[in-house]
Design a protein around this motif. Structure first.
Motif, PDB file in Angstrom:
ATOM      1  N   THR A 257       0.809  -1.221   0.000  1.00  0.00           N
ATOM      2  CA  THR A 257       0.000   0.000   0.000  1.00  0.00           C
ATOM      3  C   THR A 257       0.845   1.275   0.000  1.00  0.00           C
ATOM      4  N   THR A 258       2.159   1.123  -0.028  1.00  0.00           N
ATOM      5  CA  THR A 258       3.020   2.304  -0.099  1.00  0.00           C
ATOM      6  C   THR A 258       2.679   3.120  -1.346  1.00  0.00           C
ATOM      7  N   PRO A 259       2.498   4.432  -1.242  1.00  0.00           N
ATOM      8  CA  PRO A 259       2.194   5.257  -2.425  1.00  0.00           C
ATOM      9  C   PRO A 259       3.292   5.146  -3.475  1.00  0.00           C
ATOM     10  N   LEU A 260       2.890   5.048  -4.736  1.00  0.00           N
ATOM     11  CA  LEU A 260       3.832   4.872  -5.834  1.00  0.00           C
ATOM     12  C   LEU A 260       3.754   6.026  -6.820  1.00  0.00           C
ATOM     13  N   ARG A 261       4.873   6.305  -7.460  1.00  0.00           N
ATOM     14  CA  ARG A 261       4.907   7.245  -8.575  1.00  0.00           C
ATOM     15  C   ARG A 261       5.338   6.450  -9.807  1.00  0.00           C
ATOM     16  N   LEU A 262       4.408   6.172 -10.704  1.00  0.00           N
ATOM     17  CA  LEU A 262       4.671   5.351 -11.872  1.00  0.00           C
ATOM     18  C   LEU A 262       5.057   6.231 -13.055  1.00  0.00           C
ATOM     19  N   LEU A 263       6.263   6.050 -13.548  1.00  0.00           N
ATOM     20  CA  LEU A 263       6.756   6.839 -14.669  1.00  0.00           C
ATOM     21  C   LEU A 263       6.861   5.941 -15.886  1.00  0.00           C
ATOM     22  N   GLY A 264       5.818   5.901 -16.692  1.00  0.00           N
ATOM     23  CA  GLY A 264       5.804   5.042 -17.866  1.00  0.00           C
ATOM     24  C   GLY A 264       4.759   5.507 -18.851  1.00  0.00           C
ATOM     25  N   THR A 265       4.743   4.880 -20.008  1.00  0.00           N
ATOM     26  CA  THR A 265       3.737   5.202 -21.014  1.00  0.00           C
ATOM     27  C   THR A 265       2.371   4.714 -20.540  1.00  0.00           C
ATOM     28  N   PRO A 266       1.295   5.199 -21.138  1.00  0.00           N
ATOM     29  CA  PRO A 266      -0.032   4.705 -20.747  1.00  0.00           C
ATOM     30  C   PRO A 266      -0.152   3.184 -20.849  1.00  0.00           C
ATOM     31  N   PHE A 267       0.438   2.586 -21.907  1.00  0.00           N
ATOM     32  CA  PHE A 267       0.371   1.133 -22.045  1.00  0.00           C
ATOM     33  C   PHE A 267       1.148   0.441 -20.933  1.00  0.00           C
ATOM     34  N   GLN A 268       2.349   0.954 -20.630  1.00  0.00           N
ATOM     35  CA  GLN A 268       3.127   0.363 -19.550  1.00  0.00           C
ATOM     36  C   GLN A 268       2.377   0.443 -18.224  1.00  0.00           C
ATOM     37  N   VAL A 302       4.101  -6.386 -23.877  1.00  0.00           N
ATOM     38  CA  VAL A 302       3.880  -6.695 -22.459  1.00  0.00           C
ATOM     39  C   VAL A 302       5.193  -7.104 -21.797  1.00  0.00           C
ATOM     40  N   ALA A 303       5.972  -7.920 -22.495  1.00  0.00           N
ATOM     41  CA  ALA A 303       7.266  -8.337 -21.967  1.00  0.00           C
ATOM     42  C   ALA A 303       8.184  -7.140 -21.773  1.00  0.00           C
ATOM     43  N   GLN A 304       8.145  -6.197 -22.709  1.00  0.00           N
ATOM     44  CA  GLN A 304       8.970  -4.992 -22.582  1.00  0.00           C
ATOM     45  C   GLN A 304       8.511  -4.132 -21.415  1.00  0.00           C
ATOM     46  N   ALA A 305       7.193  -4.049 -21.219  1.00  0.00           N
ATOM     47  CA  ALA A 305       6.673  -3.303 -20.075  1.00  0.00           C
ATOM     48  C   ALA A 305       7.120  -3.939 -18.769  1.00  0.00           C
ATOM     49  N   ASN A 306       7.133  -5.282 -18.748  1.00  0.00           N
ATOM     50  CA  ASN A 306       7.643  -5.983 -17.570  1.00  0.00           C
ATOM     51  C   ASN A 306       9.084  -5.579 -17.290  1.00  0.00           C
ATOM     52  N   GLY A 307       9.897  -5.571 -18.343  1.00  0.00           N
ATOM     53  CA  GLY A 307      11.300  -5.235 -18.187  1.00  0.00           C
ATOM     54  C   GLY A 307      11.527  -3.796 -17.761  1.00  0.00           C
ATOM     55  N   ALA A 308      10.574  -2.912 -18.081  1.00  0.00           N
ATOM     56  CA  ALA A 308      10.710  -1.492 -17.733  1.00  0.00           C
ATOM     57  C   ALA A 308      10.227  -1.191 -16.316  1.00  0.00           C
ATOM     58  N   ASN A 309       9.658  -2.177 -15.639  1.00  0.00           N
ATOM     59  CA  ASN A 309       9.171  -1.992 -14.281  1.00  0.00           C
ATOM     60  C   ASN A 309      10.331  -1.677 -13.344  1.00  0.00           C
ATOM     61  N   GLN A 310      10.227  -0.589 -12.595  1.00  0.00           N
ATOM     62  CA  GLN A 310      11.273  -0.188 -11.655  1.00  0.00           C
ATOM     63  C   GLN A 310      10.868  -0.402 -10.201  1.00  0.00           C
ATOM     64  N   LEU A 311       9.789  -1.134  -9.989  1.00  0.00           N
ATOM     65  CA  LEU A 311       9.306  -1.349  -8.623  1.00  0.00           C
ATOM     66  C   LEU A 311       9.163  -2.850  -8.374  1.00  0.00           C
ATOM     67  N   ALA A 312      10.304  -3.495  -8.198  1.00  0.00           N
ATOM     68  CA  ALA A 312      10.321  -4.939  -7.992  1.00  0.00           C
ATOM     69  C   ALA A 312       9.474  -5.318  -6.778  1.00  0.00           C
ATOM     70  N   LEU A 313       8.835  -6.470  -6.857  1.00  0.00           N
ATOM     71  CA  LEU A 313       7.970  -7.035  -5.819  1.00  0.00           C
ATOM     72  C   LEU A 313       6.660  -6.268  -5.680  1.00  0.00           C
ATOM     73  N   VAL A 314       6.717  -4.946  -5.599  1.00  0.00           N
ATOM     74  CA  VAL A 314       5.503  -4.146  -5.456  1.00  0.00           C
ATOM     75  C   VAL A 314       4.648  -4.282  -6.709  1.00  0.00           C
TER      76      VAL A 314
END
Length: 359
Positions: A257-268, A302-314
């Motif tokens: 539940t920690t607040p997140l700041r998601l920096l990605g494209t709308p699809f990501q 989708v695989a590329q979006a996975n790779g661009a994720n910067q919030l592991a586990l969360v």
């Protein structure tokens, strides 16, 4: 920085000069520009003029200088005479760039100074002196002074040399540093190895295993995208994720539940949102995830979006596997991915029980 709910407790300890809080926090006083120990004998500041820090390094990088009355970096019972001598030398000339000759003039062995500072403060003497100097530079720039003035005040004749040194410490060139654009980075220990968390006072931007390949590039992209400096320290969201990670690895967490700041494209961001909806103990293939976000043919994206994720586990990209059941890839390493999936599957009953108890 200290969590908001702790500030009143720490302020009360400051008023009472409570010795039990020695080493627990330092207080920076906005009106004087100094930072103190909890038991400082000086007149106490108003609550709104206090900033609380867990380490002396955080206070230094926030532009505060050590108090001359309580001497937070050179208390006789806690540091050696050598450390105290060098701290006082830095405060006499905080803009000084230390060289071997300076140590010889003080009859100090540079390697001994390095070891003692590293043991006491978690940084070498040169790192301490540089942090003190650059903390002052940051304060000057934030107060509206021209970069050239901060450069000259800190003893840098070359503007390029100043920019390089500033960037190494603060994570951003001085001309790009904007008001309130500072992110804090903290080292968090977990059963699967240390992670780095980066956040401001409002949200978590990055959570990655320290040994992840390409982590330096991730942090650099984050700096550029947010036009921020990244300096050591803690914020509320970092403390929050630290607690939640402990609960996760204990099998007691239903969702982060920690607040997140998601920096990605709308699809990501669409993919990341769907990832967070996969229950612990379950997996999806890339093709299944693509269908769930309404783009059945976009499994590569989708695989590329996975790779661009910067919030592991969360954002649990470790729950996405190949259609044939193979693990597929994972930035934190396949051994960690395998461990996480087994952990979540084995703890499934504990998750359910904990969720029911919480509800």
């Amino acid at each position: 920085m200290i969590l908001a709910e702790w500030k009143e407790e720490y302020y009360q300890a400051l008023l009472e000069k409570n010795t039990e809080y020695e080493g627990v926090f330092y207080v920076g006083v906005k009106t004087t520009g100094v930072f103190c120990r909890p038991t400082c004998p000086a007149r106490k500041p108003k609550f709104e003029n206090c900033e609380f820090y867990e380490t002396a390094k955080e206070a230094l990088l926030a532009s505060f200088r050590p108090c001359q009355r309580c001497r937070p970096l050179s208390h006789p019972s806690r540091v050696s005479d050598l450390v105290r001598q060098l701290v006082e030398a830095v405060e006499a000339h905080p803009e000084k760039r230390w060289k071997d000759e300076d140590f010889r003039q003080l009859s100090v062995d540079a390697s001994t100074a390095r070891r003692q500072f590293k043991k006491r403060f978690g940084m070498t003497f040169v790192e301490y002196a540089r942090a003190r100097r650059m903390g002052l530079a940051l304060g000057n720039i934030r107060s509206g002074r021209p970069v050239i003035d901060a450069q000259l005040a800190m003893g840098y004749e070359s503007s390029s040399g100043f920019r390089d040194a500033f960037s190494r410490i603060m994570g951003a060139a001085p001309s790009r540093l904007e008001e309130n654009r500072v992110l804090r980075a903290a080292w968090l220990d977990t059963p699967l190895g240390p992670m780095i968390a980066i956040a401001d006072e409002e949200a978590l931007y990055l959570l990655e295993f320290v040994d992840r390949r390409g982590l330096e590039r991730e942090v650099e992209r984050l700096r550029k995208r947010t036009k921020s400096a990244v300096i050591p320290g803690f914020t509320g969201p970092i403390r929050s994720i630290e607690r939640e990670l402990a609960q996760y690895f204990d099998g007691r967490l239903t969702e982060f539940t920690t607040p997140l700041r998601l920096l990605g494209t709308p699809f990501q961001q669409q993919v990341w949102t769907r990832l967070r909806q996969i229950p612990p103990g379950e997996t999806r293939s890339y093709a299944e995830l693509a269908s769930e976000v309404g783009s059945p043919s976009a499994f590569r994206a989708v695989a590329q979006a996975n790779g661009a994720n910067q919030l592991a586990l969360v954002i649990p990209c470790h729950r996405v596997i190949n259609a044939n059941g193979d693990l597929g890839g994972y930035g934190g390493g396949l051994s960690r991915k395998s461990w996480l999936l087994k952990h979540e599957k084995q703890e499934g009953g504990a998750y359910d029980a904990y969720s029911n108890q919480a509800n």
